[in-house]
Design a protein around this motif. Structure first.
Motif, PDB file in Angstrom:
ATOM      1  N   GLY A 151       0.793  -1.223   0.000  1.00  0.00           N
ATOM      2  CA  GLY A 151       0.000   0.000   0.000  1.00  0.00           C
ATOM      3  C   GLY A 151       0.825   1.271   0.000  1.00  0.00           C
ATOM      4  N   ARG A 152       1.987   1.230  -0.627  1.00  0.00           N
ATOM      5  CA  ARG A 152       2.886   2.388  -0.625  1.00  0.00           C
ATOM      6  C   ARG A 152       2.814   3.209  -1.922  1.00  0.00           C
ATOM      7  NH1 ARG A 152       6.788   2.026   3.575  1.00  0.00           N
ATOM      8  NH2 ARG A 152       6.939  -0.019   4.564  1.00  0.00           N
ATOM      9  N   GLU A 191      -1.236   7.065  -4.875  1.00  0.00           N
ATOM     10  CA  GLU A 191      -2.345   6.912  -5.815  1.00  0.00           C
ATOM     11  C   GLU A 191      -2.694   8.221  -6.528  1.00  0.00           C
ATOM     12  OE1 GLU A 191      -3.559   4.068  -6.667  1.00  0.00           O
ATOM     13  OE2 GLU A 191      -2.964   2.723  -5.044  1.00  0.00           O
TER      14      GLU A 191
END
Length: 195
Positions: free
Chosen positions: A86-87, A90
């Motif tokens: 989740g790094r 986005e």
């Protein structure tokens, strides 16, 4: 396209982490090594990726020694972990990149255990690399002849650039992607406008 840096060498000591791929600066560009020494003195980390235990690798906080010719799998494996953990930045990816779905698909086909089998770099080292690269506010990837002069050199460099883009590093202060020549005179000439 010719190689070069989008930022001055003086930015290197101010970054939080530098991944140096396929370069032995201690022997090919000794004056530039001081910037990496200053990086570490300032609390930043240096990750050297080179199959050989070079003088430059000896100065690194982390030395990854992949099997020769496996740089592409290594870069894709690191990007896989960035995604899985989740790094990914986005918003940056959405607003400032194109082709993310293809890059993501290539990375997701390179899970850590698979990359370990291909490259010889252990899963804990892969995870440590991602953590060291992603946790500071700023980070850089610098590639040189090592990853470029392979049968898939263009794809390999593209994968390292994708790592910078996915983490929102490119175009931000003290961060991003740059490439180095094989020796100092070539780099110096380019940095002084001979491109």
């Amino acid at each position: 396209l010719d190689r070069g840096l989008p930022f001055p060498l003086e930015d290197i000591p101010k970054s939080g982490c530098v991944i140096l791929v396929g370069s032995n600066l201690a022997e090919t560009m000794p004056p530039s090594l001081r910037f990496f020494t200053e990086l570490r003195e300032n609390g930043g980390t240096l990750i050297v990726i080179d199959p050989r235990r070079t003088r430059t690798a000896e100065q690194a906080d982390l030395h990854l020694a992949p099997r020769p010719g496996t740089d592409l799998a290594l870069a894709l494996g690191l990007l896989h972990l960035v995604i899985a953990e989740g790094r990914v930045d986005e918003e940056y990816v959405r607003e400032r990149t194109a082709g993310w779905e293809d890059a993501r698909a290539a990375a997701m086909a390179h899970w850590p255990e698979y990359v370990e089998r291909i490259t010889g770099v252990s899963v804990p080292q892969l995870r440590r690399t991602v953590r060291m690269f992603c946790e500071p506010e700023s980070a850089m990837v610098l590639t040189a002849r090592g990853p470029e002069q392979q049968s898939k050199g263009t794809d390999t460099v593209g994968a390292w650039i994708n790592l910078c883009l996915a983490t929102g590093r490119a175009g931000r202060p003290l961060s991003g992607y740059g490439c180095l020549t094989g020796q100092g005179n070539g780099q110096g000439g380019r940095e002084h406008g001979q491109k």
